[in-house]
Design a protein around this motif. Structure first.
Motif, PDB file in Angstrom:
ATOM      1  N   ALA A  22      -2.953   3.104  -3.345  1.00 46.93           N
ATOM      2  CA  ALA A  22      -1.705   3.801  -3.651  1.00 46.93           C
ATOM      3  C   ALA A  22      -1.398   4.849  -2.593  1.00 46.93           C
ATOM      4  O   ALA A  22      -0.232   5.075  -2.249  1.00 46.93           O
ATOM      5  N   PRO A  27       2.303   3.608  -4.108  1.00 53.42           N
ATOM      6  CA  PRO A  27       2.002   3.026  -5.424  1.00 53.42           C
ATOM      7  C   PRO A  27       2.810   1.776  -5.744  1.00 53.42           C
ATOM      8  O   PRO A  27       2.284   0.838  -6.352  1.00 53.42           O
ATOM      9  N   TRP A  57      -2.494   0.556 -14.119  1.00 53.51           N
ATOM     10  CA  TRP A  57      -1.855   1.851 -13.909  1.00 53.51           C
ATOM     11  C   TRP A  57      -2.059   2.777 -15.104  1.00 53.51           C
ATOM     12  O   TRP A  57      -2.227   3.986 -14.934  1.00 53.51           O
TER      13      TRP A  57
END
Length: 202
Positions: A22, A27, A57
């Motif tokens: 990320a 991300p 996530w």
């Protein structure tokens, strides 16, 4: 052949790889293919532990939120005085960003597909508690007579978190987290020393 590891260890590796990527690629550009490639796994091996990228996530954001909460609690327990607790709280957050530079990337990234919406909400809630804890400590510093006359709590918050935000902006530009903690400690100590005067603010 990739070594078979306990599920908890493999999940931790997947989250570490996700957060590392990320920061490296952004991300919204992290894919399960990239994660699998980083770890030398197949994509089905990733889905064995996390059924979807949203699940990855969610777990990553929960991990970050837990780390933020731990940092807040550590500052509360370890600080001997309000100013010490305030310093530990802020430096602890800078240290967390230095260790996981993807944190501000996740909070600030554009997310047109909405894949990170839940993760961002969780992290914003955790950082909101961090700010509330800092506000309480500033009020305690004032009650102890150690805050400069005329300095409003909201202005002190703006100045302190402005230091952190400036460091984060530099991090995003330079892509180098190494100077973050030493610079953060130096600048926060400088800012806090300016709060300690007893004269009227200018």
């Amino acid at each position: 052949m990739n070594e078979r590891k306990p599920s908890g260890d493999r999940k931790a590796e997947i989250l570490t790889a996700t957060l590392g990527l990320a920061f490296e690629v952004g991300p919204d550009h992290v894919t399960t293919g990239l994660i699998a490639g980083r770890l030398g796994l197949t994509q089905p091996a990733i889905y064995k532990h996390f059924p979807s990228k949203q699940d990855i996530w969610r777990a990553a954001s929960e991990l970050l939120c837990a780390q933020i909460a731990e940092s807040v609690e550590a500052a509360r327990q370890a600080g001997r005085t309000p100013i010490d607790r305030l310093r530990r709280l802020l430096v602890g957050h800078v240290q967390l960003i230095a260790q996981t530079p993807a944190l501000p990337e996740i909070m600030a990234t554009r997310d047109p597909a909405g894949a990170l919406t839940d993760a961002r909400k969780l992290i914003h809630a955790a950082t909101g508690e961090l700010r509330r804890a800092a506000t309480r400590e500033i009020d305690h510093v004032r009650a102890a007579g150690a805050l400069r006359n005329g300095l409003r709590t909201e202005d002190a918050m703006t100045l302190l978190f402005g230091v952190i935000q400036g460091l984060v902006l530099r991090l995003i530009v330079t892509r180098d987290p190494a100077p973050l903690l030493p610079e953060g400690e130096r600048l926060l100590d400088l800012q806090l020393s300016l709060f300690a005067g007893k004269g009227d603010t200018i």
